[in-house]
Write a protein that holds these residues in place. Structure first.
Motif, PDB file in Angstrom:
ATOM      1  N   VAL A  65      -8.127  -8.940  -4.841  1.00 56.35           N
ATOM      2  CA  VAL A  65      -8.432  -8.225  -3.603  1.00 56.35           C
ATOM      3  C   VAL A  65      -8.721  -9.232  -2.500  1.00 56.35           C
ATOM      4  CG1 VAL A  65      -9.951  -6.563  -2.472  1.00 56.35           C
ATOM      5  CG2 VAL A  65      -9.390  -6.297  -4.905  1.00 56.35           C
ATOM      6  N   VAL A 123      -2.659  -5.740  -3.751  1.00 59.32           N
ATOM      7  CA  VAL A 123      -2.101  -4.755  -2.823  1.00 59.32           C
ATOM      8  C   VAL A 123      -2.102  -5.376  -1.431  1.00 59.32           C
ATOM      9  CG1 VAL A 123      -2.266  -2.431  -1.885  1.00 59.32           C
ATOM     10  CG2 VAL A 123      -3.017  -2.886  -4.230  1.00 59.32           C
ATOM     11  N   GLY A 124      -0.927  -5.549  -0.866  1.00 61.65           N
ATOM     12  CA  GLY A 124      -0.842  -6.170   0.447  1.00 61.65           C
ATOM     13  C   GLY A 124       0.543  -6.693   0.731  1.00 61.65           C
ATOM     14  N   PRO A 163       0.846  -1.197   0.000  1.00 65.70           N
ATOM     15  CA  PRO A 163       0.000   0.000   0.000  1.00 65.70           C
ATOM     16  C   PRO A 163       0.884   1.250   0.000  1.00 65.70           C
ATOM     17  CG  PRO A 163      -0.699  -1.562   1.693  1.00 65.70           C
ATOM     18  CD  PRO A 163       0.618  -2.043   1.188  1.00 65.70           C
ATOM     19  N   THR A 188      -5.956   1.018   0.655  1.00 64.27           N
ATOM     20  CA  THR A 188      -5.935   0.603  -0.744  1.00 64.27           C
ATOM     21  C   THR A 188      -5.751  -0.906  -0.918  1.00 64.27           C
ATOM     22  OG1 THR A 188      -3.584   1.166  -0.815  1.00 64.27           O
ATOM     23  CG2 THR A 188      -5.157   2.806  -1.651  1.00 64.27           C
ATOM     24  N   HIS A 189      -5.703  -1.661   0.181  1.00 70.90           N
ATOM     25  CA  HIS A 189      -5.685  -3.115   0.020  1.00 70.90           C
ATOM     26  C   HIS A 189      -7.095  -3.688   0.115  1.00 70.90           C
ATOM     27  CE1 HIS A 189      -4.970  -2.253   4.296  1.00 70.90           C
ATOM     28  NE2 HIS A 189      -5.543  -3.401   4.578  1.00 70.90           N
ATOM     29  N   TYR A 190      -8.090  -2.829   0.256  1.00 69.40           N
ATOM     30  CA  TYR A 190      -9.489  -3.244   0.206  1.00 69.40           C
ATOM     31  C   TYR A 190     -10.171  -2.578  -0.984  1.00 69.40           C
ATOM     32  CZ  TYR A 190      -9.004  -5.310   4.844  1.00 69.40           C
ATOM     33  OH  TYR A 190      -8.605  -6.082   5.914  1.00 69.40           O
ATOM     34  N   VAL A 194       0.347   2.855  -5.693  1.00 68.33           N
ATOM     35  CA  VAL A 194      -0.745   1.959  -6.083  1.00 68.33           C
ATOM     36  C   VAL A 194      -1.495   2.500  -7.303  1.00 68.33           C
ATOM     37  CG1 VAL A 194      -2.938   0.933  -5.359  1.00 68.33           C
ATOM     38  CG2 VAL A 194      -1.016   1.029  -3.770  1.00 68.33           C
TER      39      VAL A 194
END
Length: 362
Positions: free
Chosen positions: A48, A29-30, A9, A90-92, A13
């Motif tokens: 995701v 993203v993670g 993140p 931004t990982h969700y 991104v």
């Protein structure tokens, strides 16, 4: 096949998402994981991880077409393009949606900085905005934080729309927002639908809604390819019919006169003393009757088998709330209480129900 890369993140991104949508490597993203495949199907541009608020997280595989279809539908539903404040991780999917909408609008999003969301950080972000057409997406707790701060509430009132999602929004919070002049739109959807695809009960874009045996199903171009590495679950939750892809949400609801109303979760029904009780319905009635932070989970009981337990920071449940629950759902739905409780939250802004349930066994 297509390569899959894990990216952290952060400010990079947006660029990575643009590249993935243009045909580059797919991204997640993670944090790296040993069980993550190095390649995905060609159509997959974005993976995701779900929040895991009620159990094991899943990896949702999305095409660029699906995510961009959602962004275009959102822009149309909200009245046109504008600049976005990014206040969600931004990982969700909710945070990624803000970036996708920014790409469609060709505007630069501004980010709320800091490990924890604060009104001051939100105000600092808005100071960097360059267009009067302003939007943001928040979870209810963030909206409450901003309404508690007069300066932040005033700034928020200058936004064209504020999307609220992630969980049910207490009616009292919506009333506070209206009184402050904040234009709120309630968003319903999930990672499997590329994010919110129903606004204030109305499907947006080409989204279609139907209810089958009490379960809400969502269809249209925003639906995911499936779950990465889990073909059995993909087959169980996704259905293709007459050229339309549908997602079985496991949410209970009604769809009448073009309006969707969510009434609970099909998988949160317990049997207490032989009577079926929807934990979601109990939680909704508590929130509608003054207990805005209530989170209801199941607990084992030697006499009744299972019982609902309400966690809340309040020291007591209002008699009016308990009466409303008994009137609507019956005496078996009257919850036991864990008052004075802090409610653990996931980074997505949803209550951590797994952690709360674990407390009952300690």
């Amino acid at each position: 096949m297509r390569s899959l890369r894990v990216i952290p993140p952060g400010p990079g991104v947006l660029t990575e998402l643009r590249t993935a949508f243009a045909g580059g490597d797919a991204i997640l993203v993670g944090s790296p994981s040993d069980d993550l495949p190095r390649e995905v199907e060609q159509r997959v541009a974005l993976v995701v991880e779900t929040s895991g608020s009620t159990g094991r997280p899943k990896r949702v595989a999305l095409s660029a077409d699906a995510v961009l279809a959602n962004a275009v539908a959102s822009e149309s539903a909200l009245g046109g393009p504008g600049q976005w404040v990014l206040a969600l991780p931004t990982h969700y999917i909710a945070g990624l949606n803000v970036l996708a909408r920014s790409l469609v609008a060709q505007t630069a999003p501004v980010t709320v900085e800091g490990e924890h969301f604060t009104a001051a950080a939100f105000l600092e972000a808005t100071a960097g905005m360059t267009t009067p057409e302003r939007f943001t997406a928040l979870v209810p707790a963030q909206l409450a934080t901003l309404l508690d701060d007069p300066a932040a509430a005033s700034a928020l009132a200058g936004f064209r729309r504020v999307l609220i999602g992630g969980q049910a929004t207490p009616p009292a919070l919506l009333e506070r927002a209206a009184l402050a002049g904040v234009m709120v739109t309630r968003s319903y959807g999930s990672s499997e639908t590329s994010g919110g695809c129903v606004y204030d009960g109305t499907p947006i874009g080409q989204t279609e809604v139907r209810v089958v045996d009490g379960e809400v199903r969502l269809g249209g171009p925003t639906i995911a390819e499936g779950y990465l590495g889990d073909p059995a679950l993909t087959a169980a939750r996704f259905v293709d019919e007459a050229g339309m892809r549908w997602f079985r949400t496991a949410d209970a609801g009604t769809f009448e006169a073009g309006r969707l109303a969510i009434t609970g979760r099909l998988d949160d029904v317990i049997v207490s003393g032989g009577v079926k009780v929807s934990l979601g319905a109990v939680e909704r009635l508590l929130r509608e009757n003054g207990v805005e932070d209530a989170v209801v989970v199941r607990a084992d009981d030697a006499k009744w088998g299972e019982v609902p337990v309400a966690f809340t920071a309040s020291e007591a449940l209002p008699a009016s709330a308990l009466a409303a629950i008994e009137a609507a759902l019956g005496p078996a739905a009257r919850p036991r209480m864990r008052g004075g409780s802090d409610i653990p939250m996931l980074p997505s802004g949803k209550p951590d129900r797994v952690s709360l349930a674990a407390r009952l066994n300690n």
